[in-house]
Enzyme design. Structure first.
Site, PDB file in Angstrom:
ATOM      1  N   HIS A  63       0.849  -1.207   0.000  1.00 23.19           N
ATOM      2  CA  HIS A  63       0.000   0.000   0.000  1.00 23.19           C
ATOM      3  C   HIS A  63       0.879   1.249   0.000  1.00 23.19           C
ATOM      4  O   HIS A  63       1.564   1.550   0.974  1.00 23.19           O
ATOM      5  CB  HIS A  63      -0.901   0.000   1.236  1.00 23.19           C
ATOM      6  CG  HIS A  63      -1.897   1.119   1.232  1.00 23.19           C
ATOM      7  ND1 HIS A  63      -3.243   0.915   1.044  1.00 23.19           N
ATOM      8  CD2 HIS A  63      -1.750   2.467   1.385  1.00 23.19           C
ATOM      9  CE1 HIS A  63      -3.890   2.069   1.094  1.00 23.19           C
ATOM     10  NE2 HIS A  63      -2.993   3.035   1.291  1.00 23.19           N
TER      11      HIS A  63
ATOM     12  N   HIS B  75       1.470   5.488  -1.931  1.00 23.99           N
ATOM     13  CA  HIS B  75       0.948   6.603  -2.737  1.00 23.99           C
ATOM     14  C   HIS B  75       2.120   7.233  -3.495  1.00 23.99           C
ATOM     15  O   HIS B  75       2.756   8.166  -2.998  1.00 23.99           O
ATOM     16  CB  HIS B  75       0.260   7.638  -1.841  1.00 23.99           C
ATOM     17  CG  HIS B  75      -0.980   7.111  -1.189  1.00 23.99           C
ATOM     18  ND1 HIS B  75      -2.239   7.302  -1.709  1.00 23.99           N
ATOM     19  CD2 HIS B  75      -1.141   6.347  -0.082  1.00 23.99           C
ATOM     20  CE1 HIS B  75      -3.139   6.695  -0.934  1.00 23.99           C
ATOM     21  NE2 HIS B  75      -2.493   6.111   0.056  1.00 23.99           N
TER      22      HIS B  75
ATOM     23  N   GLN C 176      -9.509   9.950  -4.456  1.00 19.25           N
ATOM     24  CA  GLN C 176      -9.188  10.579  -3.164  1.00 19.25           C
ATOM     25  C   GLN C 176     -10.356  11.399  -2.594  1.00 19.25           C
ATOM     26  O   GLN C 176     -10.590  11.413  -1.397  1.00 19.25           O
ATOM     27  CB  GLN C 176      -7.953  11.484  -3.325  1.00 19.25           C
ATOM     28  CG  GLN C 176      -7.604  12.359  -2.125  1.00 19.25           C
ATOM     29  CD  GLN C 176      -6.944  11.577  -0.995  1.00 19.25           C
ATOM     30  OE1 GLN C 176      -5.791  11.191  -1.075  1.00 19.25           O
ATOM     31  NE2 GLN C 176      -7.694  11.333   0.075  1.00 19.25           N
TER      32      GLN C 176
ATOM     33  N   HIS D   4      -9.332   2.115   0.349  1.00 20.61           N
ATOM     34  CA  HIS D   4      -9.114   2.797   1.617  1.00 20.61           C
ATOM     35  C   HIS D   4     -10.440   2.666   2.362  1.00 20.61           C
ATOM     36  O   HIS D   4     -11.461   3.177   1.878  1.00 20.61           O
ATOM     37  CB  HIS D   4      -8.809   4.274   1.394  1.00 20.61           C
ATOM     38  CG  HIS D   4      -7.396   4.536   0.974  1.00 20.61           C
ATOM     39  ND1 HIS D   4      -6.891   4.078  -0.213  1.00 20.61           N
ATOM     40  CD2 HIS D   4      -6.386   5.195   1.604  1.00 20.61           C
ATOM     41  CE1 HIS D   4      -5.623   4.449  -0.301  1.00 20.61           C
ATOM     42  NE2 HIS D   4      -5.289   5.131   0.782  1.00 20.61           N
TER      43      HIS D   4
ATOM     44  N   GLU E 277     -10.669   4.543   7.376  1.00 20.53           N
ATOM     45  CA  GLU E 277      -9.457   5.146   7.948  1.00 20.53           C
ATOM     46  C   GLU E 277      -9.909   6.281   8.861  1.00 20.53           C
ATOM     47  O   GLU E 277      -9.874   7.458   8.518  1.00 20.53           O
ATOM     48  CB  GLU E 277      -8.503   5.655   6.861  1.00 20.53           C
ATOM     49  CG  GLU E 277      -7.140   6.017   7.435  1.00 20.53           C
ATOM     50  CD  GLU E 277      -6.128   6.467   6.397  1.00 20.53           C
ATOM     51  OE1 GLU E 277      -6.510   6.616   5.227  1.00 20.53           O
ATOM     52  OE2 GLU E 277      -4.958   6.672   6.766  1.00 20.53           O
TER      53      GLU E 277
ATOM     54  N   ASP F 233       2.590   3.117   2.901  1.00 22.76           N
ATOM     55  CA  ASP F 233       1.584   4.162   2.706  1.00 22.76           C
ATOM     56  C   ASP F 233       2.199   5.456   2.165  1.00 22.76           C
ATOM     57  O   ASP F 233       1.855   5.894   1.080  1.00 22.76           O
ATOM     58  CB  ASP F 233       0.809   4.418   4.007  1.00 22.76           C
ATOM     59  CG  ASP F 233      -0.563   5.057   3.771  1.00 22.76           C
ATOM     60  OD1 ASP F 233      -1.006   5.133   2.608  1.00 22.76           O
ATOM     61  OD2 ASP F 233      -1.210   5.473   4.751  1.00 22.76           O
TER      62      ASP F 233
END
Ligand code: FE2
Length: 422
Positions: A57, A59, A152, A210, A213, A309
């Site tokens: 995971h 970005h 997002q 996601h 969270e 992440d």
């Protein structure tokens, strides 16, 4: 003649040393004392050899952008999302690509040869999508990059969220993402999970959302994700990432949830470095850890892997993309310092990650890809304790990264000692 012969490798927790013979990008033999000639031969002197680390995971579109256009003063997830929103209009393809490629070289130096990275699909130009597709293809001989279409700002909250996500998939993004807890209402969150899973089922793709969270114990979109997985026959192909609200959920509810997740063959990705930093931010004291219930999920037979992440971006100001650092944080934050648990955490950044990503040819058996890492350590536990040098990183039978052994020279009263902490 072999392409590469690795002599005196320690694999698993083996007491015996073996040689690894590689040809045409594959491991062809693992046995003691292989005598064949090789273009390159390395004696690794009993050091531990592992299949490559896997970051489940990440970005990559945001990485190494820390401070652009400003620092995250509160340290919260929501300020991070706000900063990312401010930064997006100023991103250039050249800048995103330069930072992504730099991160890839960090990953390779740390022995991470597979990364699942989310890429934001709520930018109408899909610029980062195009850049990361290019990076994926340019780097494919060295590192497996899997892209997740990540809305997002939410597929329902963001204008044209669904069509932008579909366009990203049309361009070649591998996996369907989502962010149900960021939609406007719980109902919209549920609906987003249903829409996204249907898109994945129709296109035959994997899903990685996601999910929850949040420290809100009522954020229960993992329940919907599990249900849709079951309903649409997506077992084994769906991942719930972050799942931090599980920390705060009622025990009775969790006792119902976990068996359903096991039944649906869910994969889970925990991000201990980043969520130890981001969660519990609204608490005074005590401050919650905000990590999913990893030991309990594993006990249920759920596949759990770990993700980095972020590295130096609006959400996390630290990191070198070292998956052993992630596992080390997991050992502490998840109360997993027992011997078997440490082995499990090592697996969570290697073989379990390969399962989450659906990698083929992963491992150290004849027929597997000749991809592996030689550590300056002798065991999984030593690796977890030391975050040792990656002496050699091998991809398809070629050494693509080397790091010298790390050793201090301590001089006390004229006597010299060599210290490597082992
Ligand atoms: Fe994430």
């Amino acid at each position: 003649m072999l392409d590469l012969l690795v002599k005196n490798a320690r694999i698993d927790s083996g007491k015996y040393l073996v040689d690894i013979a590689c040809q045409d990008g594959k491991i062809i033999e693992v046995a003691p004392c292989i005598e064949s000639k090789a273009a390159e031969s390395i004696d690794v002197q009993g050091h531990f050899v592992t299949p490559p680390f896997v970051d489940s995971h990440f970005h990559m579109d945001a990485t190494l952008s820390m401070g652009m256009p400003r620092l995250n003063r509160s340290g919260t997830l929501l300020e991070g999302i706000k900063i990312w929103g401010e930064l997006k209009p100023d991103l250039t393809p050249e800048g995103v690509k330069k930072r992504a490629l730099k991160l890839c070289s960090w990953a390779i130096a740390k022995g991470n040869l597979a990364i699942r990275t989310h890429v934001d699909t709520t930018d109408p130009t899909l610029m980062a999508v195009d850049v990361l597709l290019e990076v994926r293809d340019e780097m494919k001989d060295f590192i497996d990059i899997q892209l997740v279409a990540f809305p997002q700002d939410g597929i329902l909250r963001c204008k044209d969220g669904v069509s932008l996500l579909k366009r990203a998939l049309d361009r070649g993004v591998d996996v369907v993402g989502g962010i149900p807890h960021f939609e406007r209402t719980m109902e919209d969150g549920r609906k987003s999970v249903e829409i996204l899973c249907e898109i994945a089922a129709k296109r035959g793709l994997m899903v990685d959302m996601h999910c929850d969270e949040s420290d809100d114990p009522h954020s229960r979109h993992i329940e919907s994700l599990t249900y849709q997985t079951q309903r649409l026959g997506l077992q084994g192909r769906v991942t719930g990432s972050h799942l931090t609200s599980m920390h705060s959920m009622d025990n009775y509810y969790v006792s119902k949830l976990l068996p359903l997740m096991a039944e649906a063959g869910m994969n889970c990705v925990c991000n201990p470095l980043v969520n130890m930093n981001l969660q519990g931010r609204h608490d005074t004291y005590p401050k919650r850890r905000g990590l999913m219930r990893v030991p309990e999920l594993l006990a249920m037979g759920v596949n759990v892997s770990l993700g980095h992440d972020d590295v130096m971006d609006p959400w996390y100001p630290m990191g070198t993309h070292d998956m052993l650092e992630v596992a080390h944080m997991g050992a502490h934050a998840l109360h997993m310092t027992g011997v078997d648990q440490q082995h499990t955490l090592f697996d969570a950044v290697t073989v379990n990650g390969a399962k989450t990503l659906g990698l083929s040819g992963y491992g150290l058996n004849p027929g597997d890809n000749a991809d592996f890492v030689v550590l300056q350590a002798e065991s999984k536990m030593e690796a977890l304790r030391l975050h040792p040098a990656r002496l050699f990183v091998v991809r398809r039978g070629a050494v693509i990264s080397r790091t010298p052994s790390v050793e201090a020279t301590v001089t006390l009263n004229g006597s010299v000692q060599r210290v490597d902490f082992r």
